[in-house]
Scaffold this motif. Structure first.
Motif, short mmCIF file in Angstrom:
data_model
loop_
_atom_site.label_atom_id
_atom_site.label_comp_id
_atom_site.label_asym_id
_atom_site.label_seq_id
_atom_site.Cartn_x
_atom_site.Cartn_y
_atom_site.Cartn_z
N LEU A 153 0.83 -1.20 0.00
CA LEU A 153 0.00 0.00 0.00
C LEU A 153 0.87 1.26 0.00
O LEU A 153 0.62 2.19 -0.78
N TYR A 154 1.88 1.28 0.87
CA TYR A 154 2.71 2.48 0.99
C TYR A 154 3.49 2.77 -0.29
O TYR A 154 3.85 3.92 -0.55
N HIS A 155 3.72 1.73 -1.09
CA HIS A 155 4.44 1.94 -2.35
C HIS A 155 3.48 2.19 -3.52
O HIS A 155 3.93 2.61 -4.59
N MET A 156 2.20 1.94 -3.31
CA MET A 156 1.23 2.17 -4.39
C MET A 156 0.80 3.63 -4.45
O MET A 156 0.50 4.16 -5.53
N VAL A 157 0.74 4.31 -3.30
CA VAL A 157 0.22 5.67 -3.27
C VAL A 157 1.29 6.66 -3.73
O VAL A 157 2.49 6.36 -3.75
N ASP A 158 0.84 7.86 -4.09
CA ASP A 158 1.77 8.89 -4.56
C ASP A 158 2.43 9.65 -3.41
O ASP A 158 3.55 10.16 -3.56
N GLY A 159 1.74 9.75 -2.30
CA GLY A 159 2.29 10.46 -1.16
C GLY A 159 1.70 9.96 0.13
O GLY A 159 0.60 9.38 0.16
N ILE A 160 2.43 10.17 1.22
CA ILE A 160 1.99 9.72 2.55
C ILE A 160 2.11 10.89 3.52
O ILE A 160 3.13 11.59 3.53
N ILE A 161 1.08 11.09 4.31
CA ILE A 161 1.12 12.03 5.43
C ILE A 161 1.25 11.23 6.71
O ILE A 161 0.48 10.30 6.96
N CYS A 162 2.23 11.55 7.53
CA CYS A 162 2.32 10.99 8.88
C CYS A 162 2.46 12.17 9.85
O CYS A 162 2.64 13.31 9.44
N HIS A 163 2.42 11.87 11.15
CA HIS A 163 2.30 12.94 12.12
C HIS A 163 3.56 13.20 12.93
O HIS A 163 3.53 14.02 13.85
N SER A 164 4.65 12.53 12.61
CA SER A 164 5.88 12.77 13.37
C SER A 164 7.09 12.36 12.55
O SER A 164 7.01 11.52 11.65
N ASP A 165 8.22 12.95 12.90
CA ASP A 165 9.48 12.59 12.23
C ASP A 165 9.86 11.15 12.52
O ASP A 165 10.48 10.48 11.68
N HIS A 166 9.51 10.66 13.70
CA HIS A 166 9.81 9.28 14.05
C HIS A 166 9.11 8.31 13.11
O HIS A 166 9.72 7.35 12.62
N ILE A 167 7.84 8.55 12.82
CA ILE A 167 7.11 7.67 11.91
C ILE A 167 7.63 7.83 10.49
O ILE A 167 7.70 6.85 9.73
N LYS A 168 8.04 9.03 10.11
CA LYS A 168 8.65 9.22 8.79
C LYS A 168 9.89 8.35 8.65
O LYS A 168 10.10 7.68 7.62
N THR A 169 10.71 8.32 9.69
CA THR A 169 11.91 7.49 9.66
C THR A 169 11.57 6.02 9.55
O THR A 169 12.19 5.27 8.79
N ARG A 170 10.55 5.58 10.28
CA ARG A 170 10.16 4.18 10.22
C ARG A 170 9.59 3.81 8.84
O ARG A 170 9.86 2.72 8.33
N LEU A 171 8.80 4.70 8.26
CA LEU A 171 8.30 4.44 6.91
C LEU A 171 9.45 4.26 5.93
O LEU A 171 9.40 3.41 5.04
N ASN A 172 10.49 5.06 6.12
CA ASN A 172 11.64 4.98 5.22
C ASN A 172 12.49 3.75 5.47
O ASN A 172 12.88 3.05 4.53
N THR A 173 12.76 3.45 6.73
CA THR A 173 13.70 2.36 7.04
C THR A 173 13.04 0.99 7.05
O THR A 173 13.65 0.00 6.62
N GLU A 174 11.79 0.89 7.52
CA GLU A 174 11.12 -0.40 7.63
C GLU A 174 10.30 -0.76 6.39
O GLU A 174 10.16 -1.94 6.06
N PHE A 175 9.78 0.28 5.72
CA PHE A 175 8.91 0.03 4.56
C PHE A 175 9.53 0.55 3.26
O PHE A 175 8.91 0.42 2.20
N LEU A 176 10.71 1.15 3.37
CA LEU A 176 11.48 1.60 2.20
C LEU A 176 10.72 2.63 1.36
O LEU A 176 10.88 2.70 0.14
N VAL A 177 9.91 3.46 2.02
CA VAL A 177 9.23 4.54 1.33
C VAL A 177 10.22 5.68 1.12
O VAL A 177 10.88 6.12 2.07
N PRO A 178 10.37 6.19 -0.10
CA PRO A 178 11.30 7.31 -0.33
C PRO A 178 10.93 8.53 0.53
O PRO A 178 9.74 8.86 0.66
N LEU A 179 11.93 9.17 1.10
CA LEU A 179 11.68 10.31 1.98
C LEU A 179 10.91 11.42 1.29
O LEU A 179 10.09 12.10 1.91
N GLU A 180 11.15 11.60 -0.01
CA GLU A 180 10.49 12.69 -0.72
C GLU A 180 8.99 12.43 -0.90
O GLU A 180 8.24 13.34 -1.27
N ASN A 181 8.53 11.20 -0.65
CA ASN A 181 7.10 10.88 -0.76
C ASN A 181 6.35 11.05 0.56
O ASN A 181 5.15 10.79 0.63
N ILE A 182 7.06 11.46 1.62
CA ILE A 182 6.47 11.52 2.95
C ILE A 182 6.38 12.97 3.42
O ILE A 182 7.36 13.72 3.36
#
Length: 394
Positions: A153-182
């Protein structure tokens, strides 16, 4: 896109996060966004949207949420209703596609029913941009059962909104979502704008004796929210001071509620009041305003609307020392933070606050200085609109 604001379809077809959807949508509409709110009536609070000047448009029908049905038939009927609405929206979007579909929740994913995901894939192929707000990285208390599904799902969407820098880091490191998409956009507060109910009335309604120091835990009850840890800590609090009352208010699975009742009995706790039911928004605000301390003993968290409410209402806060909480709370300045696995540490923090009204006042004043309210949502709406425009410019 430079000559007009984008058209946006805010998608929460099951009304899973109705208050977040309502407050955000109101702020976006006030900011001039051409927004349609794709949701149904929230069965526990039918005026959730209309009270905030929002008319919902789920696609075709909006019937199930108007009735307070038992859980199983409600879910079956909501599924049928959602399928009809997805079909109607698919037909509509063949002819009039919004620029952006902003997804709040896809409840069918954890049931391994990819129907709403197919709908988004269809819309994306038609040319809509899909942006997803991540309220929970993974469904609560499911470990990594659904990790592959949500990775996709996280790789299918064009962009992701999260509510903290910590979750942004986890999206990037655990789910490999590009930082520019968050996009990191804070979670706004709820219920700060509701009228007050008398404190005396709420104390009577919730069986709280006058002169007691009131500690409040409120929310939807899940294991990760640490009520068991709080009850272990409360044994020490009762011994240290009898003029206290712990209110646990909210709903959850019958099995979990029975476990809590059993733990209260086993520990012999005498100053705990449990109210296992839906708490109306008016009652909730009155409870928060009456509380001397609000407590968030969570083991893990992606974001917390309950914390946002505590901040908006200027309360004295005890919370687990978790990365997401640390982005808003500073130990000893606007809250007391404790180890999320240490019931003794939680007990010590509560005892300290119960016995020190001056410290409670100082912490609460620093919370109020954060100015969590309408101004927060105005800033959130502007950041969200900027995220839409950035997606559309790519």
């Amino acid at each position: 896109m430079s000559n007009r604001r984008p058209t946006v379809f805010m998608m929460d077809l099951w009304a899973i996060v109705p208050y977040y959807t309502a407050y955000l949508s109101r702020a976006l509409l006030q900011d001039g966004i051409d927004l349609t709110v794709g949701s149904i009536t929230y069965y526990l609070d039918p005026d959730c949207y209309s009270r905030r000047g929002i008319k919902v448009d789920p696609g075709l029908i909006n019937i199930v949420g108007r009735f307070n049905l038992p859980r199983l038939p409600r879910r079956v009927l909501k599924l049928a209703e959602a399928l009809l609405n997805l079909l109607a929206l698919s037909i509509r979007f063949l002819f009039l596609l919004p620029d952006v579909i902003h997804v709040q929740y896809l409840p069918m994913l954890q049931w391994r029913l990819p129907l709403d995901l197919w709908f988004l894939t269809f819309c994306r192929k038609r040319g809509a941009k899909i942006i997803l707000t991540v309220h929970d990285l993974l469904p609560h208390d499911t470990a990594e059962t659904h990790k592959n599904t949500f990775h996709n799902l996280y790789h299918m969407v064009d962009g992701i909104i999260c509510h903290s820098d910590h979750i942004k880091t986890r999206l990037n490191t655990e789910f490999l979502v590009p930082l520019e998409n968050i996009f990191v956009i804070p979670h706004g507060p709820f219920f700060y704008d509701l009228p007050e109910k008398s404190e005396e009335g709420i104390l009577r309604d919730f069986e709280i004796g006058l002169g007691k120091t009131l500690v409040l835990w409120q929310g939807i009850i899940f294991p990760y929210k640490g009520i068991d840890l709080l009850l272990e800590a409360w044994k020490r609090v009762e011994v240290a001071n009898e003029a206290v009352c712990l209110v646990i208010a909210g709903t959850g699975s019958p099995e979990l509620l029975e476990q809590i009742r059993g733990q209260i009995s086993y520990l012999g706790l005498k100053t705990v009041k449990i109210h296992f039911r839906f708490i109306s928004t008016q009652e909730l605000v009155a409870l928060y305003r009456a509380a001397d301390i609000v407590v968030y003993p969570y083991r893990a968290i992606t974001t917390s609307g309950a914390l946002a409410t505590g901040l908006a209402l200027g309360k004295t806060i005890v919370a687990s020392d978790l990365p997401v909480f640390r982005e808003l709370l500073r130990d000893g300045e606007n809250a007391l933070l404790v180890d999320p696995l240490d019931s003794d540490g939680l007990a010590s923090a509560l005892i300290k606050l119960v016995s020190n009204p001056q410290l409670r006042t100082e912490l609460a004043e620093n919370v109020r200085a954060m100015n969590f309210g309408d101004e927060s949502w105005r800033a959130i709406a502007k950041q969200t609109a900027t995220a839409y425009e950035q997606l559309l410019s790519d």
